[in-house]
Design a protein around this motif. Structure first.
Motif, PDB file in Angstrom:
ATOM      1  N   VAL A 127       0.860  -1.187   0.000  1.00 31.51           N
ATOM      2  CA  VAL A 127       0.000   0.000   0.000  1.00 31.51           C
ATOM      3  C   VAL A 127       0.896   1.236   0.000  1.00 31.51           C
ATOM      4  O   VAL A 127       1.792   1.361   0.844  1.00 31.51           O
ATOM      5  CB  VAL A 127      -0.936   0.020   1.225  1.00 31.51           C
ATOM      6  CG1 VAL A 127      -1.674   1.359   1.319  1.00 31.51           C
ATOM      7  CG2 VAL A 127      -1.940  -1.123   1.154  1.00 31.51           C
ATOM      8  N   SER A 128       0.636   2.130  -0.947  1.00 32.10           N
ATOM      9  CA  SER A 128       1.394   3.373  -1.035  1.00 32.10           C
ATOM     10  C   SER A 128       0.478   4.535  -0.653  1.00 32.10           C
ATOM     11  O   SER A 128      -0.517   4.798  -1.329  1.00 32.10           O
ATOM     12  CB  SER A 128       1.938   3.579  -2.451  1.00 32.10           C
ATOM     13  OG  SER A 128       2.599   4.823  -2.570  1.00 32.10           O
ATOM     14  N   ILE A 129       0.808   5.226   0.448  1.00 33.56           N
ATOM     15  CA  ILE A 129       0.000   6.347   0.930  1.00 33.56           C
ATOM     16  C   ILE A 129       0.622   7.648   0.441  1.00 33.56           C
ATOM     17  O   ILE A 129       1.824   7.883   0.611  1.00 33.56           O
ATOM     18  CB  ILE A 129      -0.077   6.323   2.472  1.00 33.56           C
ATOM     19  CG1 ILE A 129      -0.681   5.000   2.940  1.00 33.56           C
ATOM     20  CG2 ILE A 129      -0.887   7.501   2.993  1.00 33.56           C
ATOM     21  CD1 ILE A 129      -0.633   4.791   4.437  1.00 33.56           C
ATOM     22  N   LYS A 130      -0.221   8.493  -0.165  1.00 35.52           N
ATOM     23  CA  LYS A 130       0.278   9.727  -0.787  1.00 35.52           C
ATOM     24  C   LYS A 130      -0.436  10.950  -0.235  1.00 35.52           C
ATOM     25  O   LYS A 130      -1.594  10.878   0.195  1.00 35.52           O
ATOM     26  CB  LYS A 130       0.077   9.648  -2.302  1.00 35.52           C
ATOM     27  CG  LYS A 130       0.766   8.446  -2.934  1.00 35.52           C
ATOM     28  CD  LYS A 130       0.421   8.307  -4.404  1.00 35.52           C
ATOM     29  CE  LYS A 130       1.052   7.047  -4.997  1.00 35.52           C
ATOM     30  NZ  LYS A 130       0.682   6.869  -6.427  1.00 35.52           N
ATOM     31  N   ASP A 131       0.296  12.074  -0.262  1.00 34.66           N
ATOM     32  CA  ASP A 131      -0.310  13.326   0.213  1.00 34.66           C
ATOM     33  C   ASP A 131      -1.103  13.990  -0.907  1.00 34.66           C
ATOM     34  O   ASP A 131      -1.258  13.419  -1.995  1.00 34.66           O
ATOM     35  CB  ASP A 131       0.763  14.265   0.772  1.00 34.66           C
ATOM     36  CG  ASP A 131       1.801  14.674  -0.279  1.00 34.66           C
ATOM     37  OD1 ASP A 131       1.523  14.534  -1.495  1.00 34.66           O
ATOM     38  OD2 ASP A 131       2.892  15.141   0.126  1.00 34.66           O
ATOM     39  N   ALA A 132      -1.587  15.197  -0.648  1.00 32.06           N
ATOM     40  CA  ALA A 132      -2.426  15.900  -1.618  1.00 32.06           C
ATOM     41  C   ALA A 132      -1.682  16.220  -2.907  1.00 32.06           C
ATOM     42  O   ALA A 132      -2.307  16.446  -3.956  1.00 32.06           O
ATOM     43  CB  ALA A 132      -2.966  17.183  -0.998  1.00 32.06           C
ATOM     44  N   ASN A 133      -0.350  16.241  -2.861  1.00 30.87           N
ATOM     45  CA  ASN A 133       0.447  16.529  -4.058  1.00 30.87           C
ATOM     46  C   ASN A 133       0.827  15.267  -4.819  1.00 30.87           C
ATOM     47  O   ASN A 133       1.539  15.339  -5.825  1.00 30.87           O
ATOM     48  CB  ASN A 133       1.724  17.280  -3.654  1.00 30.87           C
ATOM     49  CG  ASN A 133       1.419  18.641  -3.040  1.00 30.87           C
ATOM     50  OD1 ASN A 133       0.564  19.371  -3.534  1.00 30.87           O
ATOM     51  ND2 ASN A 133       2.135  18.977  -1.967  1.00 30.87           N
ATOM     52  N   GLY A 134       0.376  14.106  -4.327  1.00 33.18           N
ATOM     53  CA  GLY A 134       0.677  12.855  -5.009  1.00 33.18           C
ATOM     54  C   GLY A 134       2.016  12.264  -4.643  1.00 33.18           C
ATOM     55  O   GLY A 134       2.467  11.302  -5.279  1.00 33.18           O
ATOM     56  N   LEU A 135       2.667  12.825  -3.614  1.00 37.89           N
ATOM     57  CA  LEU A 135       3.968  12.317  -3.192  1.00 37.89           C
ATOM     58  C   LEU A 135       3.778  11.231  -2.141  1.00 37.89           C
ATOM     59  O   LEU A 135       2.955  11.368  -1.225  1.00 37.89           O
ATOM     60  CB  LEU A 135       4.815  13.450  -2.609  1.00 37.89           C
ATOM     61  CG  LEU A 135       5.112  14.618  -3.564  1.00 37.89           C
ATOM     62  CD1 LEU A 135       5.885  15.713  -2.828  1.00 37.89           C
ATOM     63  CD2 LEU A 135       5.893  14.121  -4.783  1.00 37.89           C
ATOM     64  N   GLU A 136       4.562  10.160  -2.258  1.00 33.67           N
ATOM     65  CA  GLU A 136       4.436   9.065  -1.302  1.00 33.67           C
ATOM     66  C   GLU A 136       4.932   9.485   0.074  1.00 33.67           C
ATOM     67  O   GLU A 136       6.043   9.982   0.222  1.00 33.67           O
ATOM     68  CB  GLU A 136       5.212   7.840  -1.792  1.00 33.67           C
ATOM     69  CG  GLU A 136       5.039   6.631  -0.859  1.00 33.67           C
ATOM     70  CD  GLU A 136       5.776   5.402  -1.360  1.00 33.67           C
ATOM     71  OE1 GLU A 136       5.173   4.639  -2.134  1.00 33.67           O
ATOM     72  OE2 GLU A 136       6.961   5.224  -0.974  1.00 33.67           O
TER      73      GLU A 136
END
Length: 232
Positions: free
Chosen positions: A137-146
């Motif tokens: 599972v890859s969790i990303k912020d609002a900017n799409g960065l992991e």
């Protein structure tokens, strides 16, 4: 003894067939007409046909039997429709009761959103179509960065949950706010089509335009009962 011409018998027979045909048409178009009234009219018409038939050219038994079979078929279809409507109404009522019991409960539905608050954990899920050797599972912020990658290991098919402790890959607390996640699942060299699941709460039950049931689960669109993958 007087007789009636064969044309009279033929005309009456034709009228009988026309009546049955019109009755079937009214049933198919939903026009209200009680079965008792329909049967009474048919029997009256049949009686007149028998009274006015030509003794030298009586009505054909096969034709009369066919006419009676047709009126019985119309009667049967009407009763079947009534029974099915009753069953459908009962089924919809049961669906409402079942859905009402979910109000206030946490459920897993298709989605990839996570909400992180200060000092707390957040939860998500994955639905696997078949067993997987490796699930990530890859969790990303609002900017799409992991921000964080979670290795969930091997799992059987079905729904599995995961917990994000709120820390990033460096081990420090991530900022509160909204996040998204994606899932990668493999079986050997094959990539599986895994479905991300988000945790949400059932707020209320809604009636659809077709009489069905949908659930208000907050920010996402209403979902159906079948869309719920897990109840927590």
């Amino acid at each position: 003894m007087s007789t009636v011409s064969s044309s009279t018998s033929s005309t009456t027979s034709t009228a009988s067939s026309d009546f049955i045909s019109s009755l079937q048409t009214r049933k198919s178009t939903g026009t209200t007409n009680s079965v008792d009234d329909a049967q009474a009219k048919f029997l009256k018409l049949l009686t007149e046909q028998l009274k006015n038939q030509d003794p030298l050219n009586p009505a054909d038994n096969a034709q009369m039997t066919s006419q009676m079979a047709q009126i019985n078929m119309v009667d049967g279809i009407d009763k079947l429709n009534s029974t099915l409507n009753t069953l459908l109404s009962n089924s919809q009522s049961n669906d409402v009761l079942e859905a009402t019991a979910l109000v206030g409960k946490n459920v897993m539905v298709s989605g990839s959103s996570l909400s992180l608050t200060s000092g707390s954990k957040t939860y998500g899920g994955v639905e696997l179509p078949s067993a997987a050797d490796k699930v990530s599972v890859s969790i990303k912020d609002a900017n799409g960065l992991e921000v964080r990658k979670l290795e969930l290991g091997a799992h059987q098919s079905g729904v599995l949950d995961f917990v994000w402790d709120g820390l990033n890959n460096s081990g420090t607390a991530a900022a509160t706010g909204k996040y998204s996640f994606s899932v990668t699942a493999t079986q050997g060299t094959n990539t599986l089509k895994a479905t991300p699941l988000q945790l949400t709460t059932v707020n209320s039950v809604l009636r659809t335009s077709t009489g069905g049931v949908s659930l208000d689960v907050g920010g996402t669109s209403p979902v159906s009962m079948s869309d719920i993958k897990q109840i927590l």
